[in-house]
Design a protein around this motif. Structure first.
Motif, PDB file in Angstrom:
ATOM      1  N   ALA A   1       5.291  10.141 -15.609  1.00  0.00           N
ATOM      2  CA  ALA A   1       6.291   9.506 -14.821  1.00  0.00           C
ATOM      3  C   ALA A   1       6.285   9.056 -12.888  1.00  0.00           C
ATOM      4  O   ALA A   1       6.360   8.457 -12.555  1.00  0.00           O
ATOM      5  N   SER A   2       6.099  10.961 -12.505  1.00  0.00           N
ATOM      6  CA  SER A   2       5.861  10.783 -11.461  1.00  0.00           C
ATOM      7  C   SER A   2       4.721   9.372 -10.428  1.00  0.00           C
ATOM      8  O   SER A   2       5.066   8.696  -9.518  1.00  0.00           O
ATOM      9  N   SER A   3       3.677   9.240 -11.672  1.00  0.00           N
ATOM     10  CA  SER A   3       3.166   8.369 -10.754  1.00  0.00           C
ATOM     11  C   SER A   3       2.981   7.039 -11.081  1.00  0.00           C
ATOM     12  O   SER A   3       3.338   6.157 -10.210  1.00  0.00           O
ATOM     13  N   ALA A   4       3.935   6.537 -11.955  1.00  0.00           N
ATOM     14  CA  ALA A   4       4.552   5.380 -12.392  1.00  0.00           C
ATOM     15  C   ALA A   4       5.643   5.348 -10.943  1.00  0.00           C
ATOM     16  O   ALA A   4       5.515   4.159 -11.220  1.00  0.00           O
ATOM     17  N   PHE A   5       6.079   5.674 -10.478  1.00  0.00           N
ATOM     18  CA  PHE A   5       7.515   5.733  -9.143  1.00  0.00           C
ATOM     19  C   PHE A   5       5.979   5.964  -8.216  1.00  0.00           C
ATOM     20  O   PHE A   5       6.375   4.692  -7.075  1.00  0.00           O
ATOM     21  N   VAL A   6       4.677   6.272  -8.192  1.00  0.00           N
ATOM     22  CA  VAL A   6       4.137   6.332  -6.713  1.00  0.00           C
ATOM     23  C   VAL A   6       2.899   4.752  -6.905  1.00  0.00           C
ATOM     24  O   VAL A   6       3.024   4.354  -5.549  1.00  0.00           O
ATOM     25  N   ARG A   7       3.245   4.244  -7.937  1.00  0.00           N
ATOM     26  CA  ARG A   7       2.231   3.254  -8.185  1.00  0.00           C
ATOM     27  C   ARG A   7       3.502   1.867  -7.204  1.00  0.00           C
ATOM     28  O   ARG A   7       3.370   1.014  -6.808  1.00  0.00           O
ATOM     29  N   TRP A   8       4.892   2.298  -8.622  1.00  0.00           N
ATOM     30  CA  TRP A   8       5.788   1.264  -7.730  1.00  0.00           C
ATOM     31  C   TRP A   8       5.759   1.388  -6.600  1.00  0.00           C
ATOM     32  O   TRP A   8       6.104   0.403  -4.983  1.00  0.00           O
ATOM     33  N   PHE A   9       5.950   2.277  -5.808  1.00  0.00           N
ATOM     34  CA  PHE A   9       6.028   2.919  -3.963  1.00  0.00           C
ATOM     35  C   PHE A   9       4.502   2.717  -3.314  1.00  0.00           C
ATOM     36  O   PHE A   9       5.105   2.212  -2.393  1.00  0.00           O
ATOM     37  N   CYS A  10       3.391   2.867  -3.685  1.00  0.00           N
ATOM     38  CA  CYS A  10       2.889   2.360  -2.725  1.00  0.00           C
ATOM     39  C   CYS A  10       2.313   0.976  -2.318  1.00  0.00           C
ATOM     40  O   CYS A  10       2.278   0.216  -1.949  1.00  0.00           O
ATOM     41  N   ALA A  11       2.717  -0.172  -3.956  1.00  0.00           N
ATOM     42  CA  ALA A  11       2.073  -1.044  -4.393  1.00  0.00           C
ATOM     43  C   ALA A  11       4.007  -2.080  -2.621  1.00  0.00           C
ATOM     44  O   ALA A  11       3.142  -3.294  -2.780  1.00  0.00           O
ATOM     45  N   ARG A  12       4.725  -0.937  -2.433  1.00  0.00           N
ATOM     46  CA  ARG A  12       5.353  -2.067  -2.058  1.00  0.00           C
ATOM     47  C   ARG A  12       5.559  -0.912  -0.117  1.00  0.00           C
ATOM     48  O   ARG A  12       6.197  -2.059   0.551  1.00  0.00           O
ATOM     49  N   PHE A  13       5.289   0.162  -0.054  1.00  0.00           N
ATOM     50  CA  PHE A  13       4.790   0.521   1.712  1.00  0.00           C
ATOM     51  C   PHE A  13       4.044   1.038   1.759  1.00  0.00           C
ATOM     52  O   PHE A  13       3.040   2.019   0.767  1.00  0.00           O
ATOM     53  N   ASP A  14       3.607   1.209   2.368  1.00  0.00           N
ATOM     54  CA  ASP A  14       2.192   1.227   3.255  1.00  0.00           C
ATOM     55  C   ASP A  14       1.627   2.955   3.366  1.00  0.00           C
ATOM     56  O   ASP A  14       3.412   3.250   3.953  1.00  0.00           O
ATOM     57  N   ASP A  15       0.628   3.374   4.258  1.00  0.00           N
ATOM     58  CA  ASP A  15       0.776   4.556   4.085  1.00  0.00           C
ATOM     59  C   ASP A  15       1.152   5.152   5.597  1.00  0.00           C
ATOM     60  O   ASP A  15       1.556   6.492   6.622  1.00  0.00           O
ATOM     61  N   ARG A  16       1.286   3.732   6.886  1.00  0.00           N
ATOM     62  CA  ARG A  16       1.768   4.385   8.365  1.00  0.00           C
ATOM     63  C   ARG A  16       3.164   4.329   7.575  1.00  0.00           C
ATOM     64  O   ARG A  16       4.234   5.346   8.580  1.00  0.00           O
ATOM     65  N   CYS A  17       3.833   4.531   6.656  1.00  0.00           N
ATOM     66  CA  CYS A  17       5.671   5.244   6.992  1.00  0.00           C
ATOM     67  C   CYS A  17       5.831   6.257   6.347  1.00  0.00           C
ATOM     68  O   CYS A  17       4.736   6.957   5.056  1.00  0.00           O
ATOM     69  N   PRO A  18       6.404   7.177   7.584  1.00  0.00           N
ATOM     70  CA  PRO A  18       6.601   8.700   6.595  1.00  0.00           C
ATOM     71  C   PRO A  18       7.756   8.361   6.039  1.00  0.00           C
ATOM     72  O   PRO A  18       8.356   7.846   6.094  1.00  0.00           O
ATOM     73  N   VAL A  19       7.319  10.117   4.813  1.00  0.00           N
ATOM     74  CA  VAL A  19       8.409   9.733   4.191  1.00  0.00           C
ATOM     75  C   VAL A  19       8.497  11.172   4.026  1.00  0.00           C
ATOM     76  O   VAL A  19       8.153  11.797   4.270  1.00  0.00           O
ATOM     77  N   ILE A  20      10.275  11.199   3.196  1.00  0.00           N
ATOM     78  CA  ILE A  20      10.380  12.740   3.581  1.00  0.00           C
ATOM     79  C   ILE A  20      11.171  12.757   1.747  1.00  0.00           C
ATOM     80  O   ILE A  20      12.407  12.102   1.601  1.00  0.00           O
ATOM     81  N   VAL A  21      10.807  13.367   0.932  1.00  0.00           N
ATOM     82  CA  VAL A  21      11.117  13.496  -0.238  1.00  0.00           C
ATOM     83  C   VAL A  21      12.367  14.486  -0.606  1.00  0.00           C
ATOM     84  O   VAL A  21      12.249  15.839  -0.047  1.00  0.00           O
TER      85      VAL A  21
ATOM     86  N   ARG B   1       3.388  15.196  -3.812  1.00  0.00           N
ATOM     87  CA  ARG B   1       1.948  15.551  -3.935  1.00  0.00           C
ATOM     88  C   ARG B   1       1.368  14.377  -3.927  1.00  0.00           C
ATOM     89  O   ARG B   1      -0.576  14.583  -3.296  1.00  0.00           O
ATOM     90  N   MET B   2       0.816  13.196  -5.291  1.00  0.00           N
ATOM     91  CA  MET B   2       0.588  12.351  -5.582  1.00  0.00           C
ATOM     92  C   MET B   2       0.428  11.143  -3.601  1.00  0.00           C
ATOM     93  O   MET B   2      -0.836  10.800  -3.922  1.00  0.00           O
ATOM     94  N   LEU B   3       1.691  11.539  -2.484  1.00  0.00           N
ATOM     95  CA  LEU B   3       1.972  10.908  -1.435  1.00  0.00           C
ATOM     96  C   LEU B   3       0.687  10.653  -0.805  1.00  0.00           C
ATOM     97  O   LEU B   3      -0.765  10.961  -0.022  1.00  0.00           O
ATOM     98  N   LEU B   4       1.026  12.752  -0.755  1.00  0.00           N
ATOM     99  CA  LEU B   4       0.026  13.543   0.288  1.00  0.00           C
ATOM    100  C   LEU B   4      -1.544  13.416   0.239  1.00  0.00           C
ATOM    101  O   LEU B   4      -1.844  12.051   0.870  1.00  0.00           O
ATOM    102  N   GLN B   5      -1.913  13.426  -0.777  1.00  0.00           N
ATOM    103  CA  GLN B   5      -3.009  12.596  -1.881  1.00  0.00           C
ATOM    104  C   GLN B   5      -3.723  11.350  -1.628  1.00  0.00           C
ATOM    105  O   GLN B   5      -4.908  11.076  -1.148  1.00  0.00           O
ATOM    106  N   LYS B   6      -2.457  10.270  -1.484  1.00  0.00           N
ATOM    107  CA  LYS B   6      -2.836   8.876  -1.086  1.00  0.00           C
ATOM    108  C   LYS B   6      -2.813   8.608   1.024  1.00  0.00           C
ATOM    109  O   LYS B   6      -2.434   7.678   1.642  1.00  0.00           O
ATOM    110  N   CYS B   7      -2.686  10.092   1.466  1.00  0.00           N
ATOM    111  CA  CYS B   7      -2.553  10.803   3.017  1.00  0.00           C
ATOM    112  C   CYS B   7      -1.770   9.443   3.426  1.00  0.00           C
ATOM    113  O   CYS B   7      -1.462   9.149   4.352  1.00  0.00           O
ATOM    114  N   TYR B   8      -0.591   9.711   2.604  1.00  0.00           N
ATOM    115  CA  TYR B   8       0.808   9.449   2.959  1.00  0.00           C
ATOM    116  C   TYR B   8       1.560  10.760   3.835  1.00  0.00           C
ATOM    117  O   TYR B   8       1.027  11.919   3.959  1.00  0.00           O
ATOM    118  N   ASN B   9       1.917  10.346   5.392  1.00  0.00           N
ATOM    119  CA  ASN B   9       2.226  11.644   5.920  1.00  0.00           C
ATOM    120  C   ASN B   9       4.463  11.972   5.546  1.00  0.00           C
ATOM    121  O   ASN B   9       5.097  11.594   5.605  1.00  0.00           O
TER     122      ASN B   9
END
Ligand SMILES: NC(=O)C1=CN([C@@H]2O[C@H](COP(=O)(O)OP(=O)(O)OC[C@H]3O[C@@H](n4cnc5c(N)ncnc54)[C@H](O)[C@@H]3O)[C@@H](O)[C@H]2O)[C@@H](O)CC1
Ligand SMILES: Nc1ncnc2c1ncn2[C@@H]1O[C@H](COP(=O)(O)OP(=O)(O)O)[C@@H](O)[C@H]1O
Ligand SMILES: [K+]
Length: 507
Positions: A44-64, A80-88
């Motif tokens: 479920a989480s990786s499905a969310f992350v796929r959706w998210f990364c298709a719309r917001f790039d890793d320059r956007c700071p994220v707070i979960v 965790r998945m976003l950190l592994q993809k080098c998101y802030n």
């Protein structure tokens, strides 16, 4: 004559399950796939992350923001998945309970090895959201058992005040998935909701609009078997609806193969309504169309739609004559018709003659509301297309919230064995079997005079071609919205007028 076959509805609907069914669906998948619940959470989480990364790039700071149930568990896995993809990424957990769910705790361990978790135990711990990052709301999901209060409500309030994009995981924190909230409840107002596997009933309720935002469904591979074997009354009509109906016309077919529709409506000053219905009816593919209208409409209709035949009433301003219904394969009545007593007599007489379903809209519905005894003589499976005000008149009562509205809609449809298309942003088609089908197409550009007249024409045209009434209603509503979406793309929502919907109709 039947070109489309019999009731194909089963093949093109997505189930809308209740919270307890979603829980069972989860458990069924875990037991039968089989898969560990922690791996399902990962999916479920990786499905969310796929959706998210298709719309917001890793320059956007994220707070979960996470709670401590499984929705919070999703949030930790997403971090965790976003950190592994080098998101802030910053991860904040609201400590609303002494102990988290098992899968929350597993994901906490996994994340703690990568980053520091910020615990929110008092209001002072809530981070200020000054230079707005993107907020991911994994505070509370479908497990909500009571309104958010205390610290949780405070966090929700702070997020809502921050004027920053908020993406809710599965459902906005604080929003009940299938029952009404109190007006004072604290609920996240997301810009977007990314729901797992199927939409929630709340997504279709106008009163929940600000607590849902734009929404998407991401598949997390829950059991298809469970979906097929589990009864539900709510369905969502998506683009898969088109496929069973896109049949090429047979080479030797002729206009007689596609039915003869009769549309009755229009009155002095409102001939345009029936003109719009007539054009849409022809575009829906009806072989022949006759329009019955008052004398004053004769020249207008002949000039604006040369393809239609006109049956002029003897009366100059209104419809009064009961037509010979024998030549017609379907009848639609009501747009612009007015409610003169002579028109009422005509409607009453017409209804007694009918042996097959009819389409009723606008003033035909208003006359039915004033003379509800006529509801009992309507042929079973007749199609009514009220907007909310017309539904209120038909029911003779209002509703306290949108959930009660759906119950009243269903009861009405079942009591009289009618198909009722309650028009709106997610038009709800109630069928006599008790099911309700929410539409996925359409846009606010269609909130313009005459859009509903177009729908009447479309459904009448489909019925005339022999489509089963339930299919004609659900498919007609879908295609009406789809044409509206194409029209809005071409001319923008504010500039859209009903004629644009007709011009964008294609099957
Ligand atoms: N089939 C699915 O849809 C899947 C769902 N998953 C996630 O699981 C979520 C549901 O998980 P849960 O059932 O643990 O539910 P939640 O994560 O919504 O949390 C429920 C917990 O919060 C408590 N709680 C309820 N209302 C509260 C309130 N107002 N204030 C404070 N605490 C409150 C409950 O007592 C319970 O301990 C879904 O929304 C989704 O995010 C995924 O992890 C896996 C698959
Ligand atoms: N915000 C919206 N989003 C999607 N569709 C809409 C929206 N507003 C109106 N529509 C659609 O436009 C049509 C309006 O019908 P109706 O209210 O009967 O208008 P009229 O009587 O002017 O023809 C309905 O099919 C409705 O579903
Ligand atoms: K959430």
């Amino acid at each position: 004559m039947l070109t489309f076959g019999h009731n194909m509805l089963k093949s093109f609907r997505m189930n809308v399950f209740s919270v307890s069914q979603i829980r069972d669906w989860d458990a069924f998948t875990i037991a039968h796939e089989p898969i560990h619940s922690i791996d399902l959470m990962e999916r479920a989480s990786s499905a969310f992350v796929r959706w998210f990364c298709a719309r917001f790039d890793d320059r956007c700071p994220v707070i979960v923001f996470c709670g401590m149930g499984n929705n919070g568990g999703d949030g930790l896995a997403i971090s965790r998945m976003l950190l592994q993809k080098c998101y802030n990424v910053r991860t904040c957990v609201v400590k609303h309970s002494p102990k988290g769910s098992a899968d929350f705790s597993r994901n906490l361990e996994r994340l703690e090895s990568l980053t520091a978790i910020e615990w929110i135990e008092t209001a002072a711990d809530i981070p200020t959201l000054l230079s707005p990052p993107i907020v991911i709301d994994a505070l509370l999901g479908s497990g909500l058992s009571r309104p958010a209060e205390g610290l949780m409500a405070e966090v929700i309030q702070r997020i809502n005040d921050a004027q920053t994009p908020v993406i809710s995981v599965d459902i906005a924190a604080g929003l009940f998935a299938d029952m009404p909230n109190a007006p004072s409840d604290s609920i996240i107002k997301p810009t977007h909701t990314v729901a797992f596997q199927c939409p929630k009933l709340a997504f279709f309720q106008p009163q929940c609009a600000e607590f849902v935002g734009e929404w998407d469904i991401v598949s997390i591979g829950l059991s298809e078997k469970y979906e097929l074997q589990t009864p539900t009354s709510y369905f969502y009509t998506d683009a898969a609806i088109i496929e069973p109906f896109t049949k090429a016309r047979k080479k030797y077919s002729h206009k007689g193969s596609f039915g003869h529709a009769l549309l009755i409506g229009g009155s002095y000053g409102k001939i345009g309504s029936i003109v719009l219905s007539a054009k849409a009816c022809l575009r829906s593919g009806a072989g022949l169309l006759t329009v019955q209208a008052p004398q004053c409409g004769y020249d207008i209709i002949q000039t604006s739609i040369p393809e239609a035949m006109v049956l002029p009433d003897w009366h100059w301003r209104i419809n009064t004559a009961v037509p010979n219904i024998e030549p017609y394969s379907a009848i639609g009545i009501g747009p612009g018709m007015g409610q003169d007593p002579q028109t009422l007599l005509m409607l009453r007489e017409l209804l007694t003659l009918l042996t097959s379903p009819i389409v009723l809209d606008a003033d035909a519905l208003n006359l039915l509301s004033k003379h509800p005894d006529m509801l009992t003589i309507l042929p079973k499976n007749s199609i009514l297309t009220p907007h909310p005000k017309e539904l209120q008149r038909l029911l003779g009562q209002s509703w306290k919230d949108d959930y009660e509205k759906l119950t009243l809609l269903r009861d009405f449809s079942q009591k009289y064995q009618l198909i009722v298309c309650l028009k709106g942003a997610h038009t709800a088609v109630a069928l006599p079997d008790g099911s309700i089908h929410f539409n996925s197409t359409g846009n606010p550009g269609m909130a313009t005079g005459g859009s509903g007249d177009v729908l009447t024409g479309i459904i009448t045209g489909l019925l005339a071609q022999g489509m089963h009434p339930t299919d004609a209603a659900v498919f007609g509503v879908f295609q009406h919205g789809k044409a509206g979406d194409r029209a809005a793309q071409k001319c923008t929502q504010p500039a859209l007028i009903a004629s644009d919907i007709i011009n964008e109709m294609r099957w």
